[in-house]
Design an enzyme around this catalytic site. Structure first.
Site, PDB file in Angstrom:
ATOM      1  N   ASP A 302       0.921  -1.140  -0.044  1.00 24.70           N
ATOM      2  CA  ASP A 302       0.023  -0.009  -0.117  1.00 24.70           C
ATOM      3  C   ASP A 302       0.887   1.138  -0.274  1.00 24.70           C
ATOM      4  O   ASP A 302       0.554   2.164  -0.668  1.00 24.70           O
ATOM      5  CB  ASP A 302      -0.983  -0.012   1.152  1.00 24.70           C
ATOM      6  CG  ASP A 302      -1.702  -1.255   1.466  1.00 24.70           C
ATOM      7  OD1 ASP A 302      -1.941  -1.919   0.488  1.00 24.70           O
ATOM      8  OD2 ASP A 302      -2.007  -1.560   2.579  1.00 24.70           O
TER       9      ASP A 302
HETATM   10  C1  26A Z   1     -11.931  -7.137   1.279  1.00 26.30           C
HETATM   11  N1  26A Z   1     -10.495  -7.228   1.981  1.00 26.30           N
HETATM   12  C2  26A Z   1     -10.304  -8.469   2.213  1.00 26.30           C
HETATM   13  C3  26A Z   1      -9.930  -6.001   2.406  1.00 26.30           C
HETATM   14  C4  26A Z   1      -8.465  -6.131   2.985  1.00 26.30           C
HETATM   15  C5  26A Z   1      -7.920  -4.994   3.373  1.00 26.30           C
HETATM   16  N2  26A Z   1      -8.256  -3.689   2.835  1.00 26.30           N
HETATM   17  C6  26A Z   1      -9.310  -3.783   2.114  1.00 26.30           C
HETATM   18  N3  26A Z   1     -10.177  -4.815   1.996  1.00 26.30           N
HETATM   19  N4  26A Z   1      -7.817  -7.080   3.573  1.00 26.30           N
HETATM   20  C7  26A Z   1      -6.773  -6.523   4.159  1.00 26.30           C
HETATM   21  N5  26A Z   1      -6.814  -5.288   4.039  1.00 26.30           N
HETATM   22  C8  26A Z   1      -5.832  -4.258   4.309  1.00 26.30           C
HETATM   23  O1  26A Z   1      -4.550  -4.478   3.879  1.00 26.30           O
HETATM   24  C9  26A Z   1      -3.548  -3.653   4.450  1.00 26.30           C
HETATM   25  C10 26A Z   1      -2.342  -4.397   4.114  1.00 26.30           C
HETATM   26  O2  26A Z   1      -1.953  -4.310   2.696  1.00 26.30           O
HETATM   27  C11 26A Z   1      -5.452  -4.476   5.906  1.00 26.30           C
HETATM   28  O3  26A Z   1      -6.305  -3.652   6.561  1.00 26.30           O
HETATM   29  C12 26A Z   1      -4.170  -3.771   5.773  1.00 26.30           C
HETATM   30  O4  26A Z   1      -3.862  -2.423   6.572  1.00 26.30           O
END
Ligand code: 26A
Length: 347
Positions: A302
């Site tokens: 990210d």
């Molecule tokens: C729909 N899903 C599975 C998700 C996520 C996500 N953010 C949005 N949608 N699953 C994990 N994360 C975020 O990814 C970040 C790390 O790359 C987590 O909250 C974490 O901060």
């Protein structure tokens, strides 16, 4: 007087609170998690969050992939450059997210859901791996109506670059397409991230619906391979996959498509479509960081996207934007979770 932005960058996705603790093989096994993965929580995962808090000294940190990217981009850009949209609950966790974004200078325009609590992501750290298990809750309740409300749509019209996390394909495809259409109609830039292998695997149809609008697609090597598998590309070669994606049909032909694939500490691949169907491939090395300086890798991708998109917003050359991404990822890896160092460092 410091220069100010005009909310050139608008990001959309799932605002989540990360509940992050250090775990081990046993904890992963207990919940059927892989060491390095991102999944949607099922019934059997619901105990993970309390388990992390009670038994693994878990910390509560702002998360949500594109929200991390929004904070990352704003870290580099002048004040008032980045806005972020998503859905949260009316609760303490939601207020925490709002506060953290406000401190980071990101303008958030959340939809508040009346019933669901703010979404959370259980983060299990084992060594340099991170396993993400997300209970979307309110984040799953984003609605096109919110985006189309006059106040929010004004921000959409004001923006020049849109960044959408692929994770949002599980939530509100119409909202993604509305931004994509706005970008294509007005020759703005539409950037998407593949987000996780399960997106091309299990959300192939909505992903493909957005593909013609991708001016820039960002992903990592495992996501690229998952894309190749679900699209029968018959290759695991990241350059070949990036090339194939770069030459998919495109809605706005005024902008050639660029595909960026990160590969951990291996070089980042860029595939740039040229007129006539050719694709140029570039490789950018990663500035390695010493093992003892690594805190955790949660949010590294990210952060890369945040630095990269900041470069794009500033109109930097592709190589510079990629380097800005690597720079910010390197900073974030040294912090706890998807965070950036304070005092602010300059690229
Ligand atoms: C729909 N899903 C599975 C998700 C996520 C996500 N953010 C949005 N949608 N699953 C994990 N994360 C975020 O990814 C970040 C790390 O790359 C987590 O909250 C974490 O901060």
């Amino acid at each position: 007087m410091t220069a100010k932005g005009n909310f050139e960058l608008l990001c959309l996705e799932n605002p989540l609170l990360d509940i992050q603790g250090v775990g081990d093989e046993k904890l992963l096994e207990k919940y059927g998690l892989k060491a390095n993965d991102a999944i949607l929580a099922e019934e059997k995962h619901m105990g993970l969050y309390e388990d992390l808090i009670q038994n693994h000294d878990a910390k509560l940190i702002a998360g949500g992939a594109a929200q991390n990217t929004a904070r990352g981009a704003q870290y580099i850009l002048p004040p008032e450059s980045v806005a972020y949209i998503g859905c949260i609950g009316k609760d303490k966790y939601g207020e925490t997210l709002k506060d953290i974004c406000a401190k980071a200078g990101v303008r958030v325009e959340y939809r508040y859901d009346d019933e669901q609590p703010t979404g959370r992501c259980g983060v299990v750290i084992t060594g340099h791996n991170r396993s993400l298990c997300t209970d979307l809750a309110a984040a799953n309740c984003y609605k096109l109506d919110h985006l189309k409300s006059p106040e929010i749509w004004k921000l959409v019209e004001q923006a020049k670059v849109f960044y959408v996390g692929g994770f949002h394909l599980t939530v509100c495809v119409p909202a993604i397409l509305a931004l994509a259409e706005e970008a294509a109609a007005k020759d703005k830039l539409f950037i998407m991230n593949l987000s996780a292998p399960f997106i091309p695997q299990f959300f192939k149809d909505p992903l493909d619906e957005t593909a013609p609008y991708w001016d820039i697609l960002i992903g990592n090597e495992t996501e690229a391979v998952a894309y190749a598998e679900s699209h029968n590309l018959n290759t695991k070669d990241v350059k070949e996959i990036a090339k194939a994606i770069a030459t998919l049909p495109k809605k706005n032909n005024k902008k050639p498509r660029t595909v960026i694939i990160t590969q951990g500490t291996d070089p980042t691949i860029a595939a740039i479509a040229k007129e006539g169907g050719d694709v140029e491939i570039k490789e950018a090395p990663v500035h390695a960081i010493q093992n003892e300086n690594i805190n955790d890798t949660n949010g590294a991708g990210d952060a890369f996207a945040g630095g990269f998109v900041a470069g794009v917003v500033q109109g930097k050359p592709l190589e510079t934007s990629i380097d800005m991404g690597q720079w910010l990822a390197r900073l974030s890896i040294q912090e706890l979770g998807p965070s950036y160092p304070f005092p602010v460092q300059t690229y």
